[in-house]
Design an enzyme around this catalytic site. Structure first.
Site, mmCIF file in Angstrom:
data_model
loop_
_atom_site.group_PDB
_atom_site.id
_atom_site.type_symbol
_atom_site.label_atom_id
_atom_site.label_comp_id
_atom_site.label_asym_id
_atom_site.label_seq_id
_atom_site.Cartn_x
_atom_site.Cartn_y
_atom_site.Cartn_z
ATOM 1 N N SER A 293 -1.797 -47.986 6.749
ATOM 2 C CA SER A 293 -1.865 -49.352 7.263
ATOM 3 C C SER A 293 -0.719 -49.516 8.242
ATOM 4 O O SER A 293 0.248 -48.750 8.214
ATOM 5 C CB SER A 293 -1.707 -50.350 6.112
ATOM 6 O OG SER A 293 -1.465 -51.663 6.588
ATOM 7 N N TYR B 215 2.289 -53.594 -1.732
ATOM 8 C CA TYR B 215 1.428 -52.987 -0.715
ATOM 9 C C TYR B 215 2.269 -52.262 0.331
ATOM 10 O O TYR B 215 1.986 -51.111 0.692
ATOM 11 C CB TYR B 215 0.569 -54.070 -0.063
ATOM 12 C CG TYR B 215 -0.516 -53.555 0.840
ATOM 13 C CD1 TYR B 215 -1.694 -53.035 0.309
ATOM 14 C CD2 TYR B 215 -0.379 -53.583 2.224
ATOM 15 C CE1 TYR B 215 -2.702 -52.566 1.146
ATOM 16 C CE2 TYR B 215 -1.372 -53.120 3.060
ATOM 17 C CZ TYR B 215 -2.536 -52.607 2.512
ATOM 18 O OH TYR B 215 -3.537 -52.134 3.334
#
Length: 260
Positions: free
Chosen positions: A142, A155
């Site tokens: 990401s 995350y």
């Protein structure tokens, strides 16, 4: 072309994972799908992909938080597809909360799925890839593997971790026919993101288009979403001979997010 190659794609019953699985199948690879969902719908998807692309398509509903399930998935792929040439570690989850309020069980789940599962899968398949001197390991990271956002500590930590893991595996396999790389998407238009757009539109009385612009405007300068199909095409490239010397990189597909 990936004829004769096999690919395990985690979290591939919808969204990014399904887009990547479709692209690999379209290029000739046999596929093992993994993910949750309605059993009948998943079986219909499995049959549809096999019929459309003329490839073998297997399925295993392994839970990425459970080491025994991951082992079962690897065994299923080896048994039904004969070997594993390509792994796409795509399955991931998110939870948002300030650090001081972040539930420990949610932290553990995010780290388990986003970081520990790719380690366990890579550990399990790397030997056979090295034995054939060919393999592709693609980790779906990401932009949050490179930058942070508030309320996303688990995350961000997991995605920074998967970037470090990608580099380590790439160095350990640098003189072999096995490569390890990461793809770092920004906003991707998936069913889950569409739900965020719909919620924002309802909450603030916006049109769907205006809600999309507002969501993108916070981070993504291009003002446009990446599609799962575009990420699938990038995965196919990373599996090609043209990418045989692309090693240990995190390729951003973020509309300029990291350029700011």
């Amino acid at each position: 072309m990936l004829n004769g190659k096999t690919a395990v794609v985690t979290g591939s019953t919808s969204g990014i994972g399904l887009g990547i699985a479709r692209a690999l199948a379209a290029d000739g690879a046999d596929i093992l799908l993994n993910g949750f969902g309605d059993a009948a719908e998943i079986e219909a998807l499995r049959r549809q992909l096999s019929s459309e692309y003329g490839c073998q398509v297997a399925y295993c509903g392994a839970d990425m938080t459970k080491a025994a399930d991951i082992e079962r998935m690897i065994e299923t792929a080896n048994r039904e597809l004969g070997k594993i040439d390509i792994v796409v570690n795509n399955a991931g989850i998110q939870h948002t909360a300030p650090v001081q309020e972040f539930p420990v069980d949610r932290w553990d789940a995010v780290i388990a799925i986003n970081l520990t599962a790719p380690f366990l899968i890579t550990r399990a398949v790397l030997g056979q890839m090295l034995g054939r001197d060919w393999g592709r390991i693609i980790n779906i990271a990401s932009v949050h593997g490179q930058v942070a956002s508030v309320d996303k500590s688990a995350y961000v930590a997991s995605k920074h971790g998967i970037m470090g893991f990608t580099k380590a595996v790439a160095l350990e396999t640098a003189t072999t026919g096995v490569t390890c790389n990461a793809i770092c998407p920004g906003w991707v238009l998936t069913p889950l993101v569409q739900k965020q757009i719909d919620a924002l539109a309802e909450r603030e009385g916006l049109s769907n288009e205006d809600a999309s612009v507002k969501l993108l405007g916070e981070k993504q300068p291009s003002q446009s979403f990446t599609s799962p199909e575009q990420l699938g095409a990038l995965a196919v490239y990373l599996c090609s001979d043209a990418a045989c010397n692309v090693r240990g990189v995190g390729l951003p597909v973020d509309g300029g997010w990291l350029a700011q």
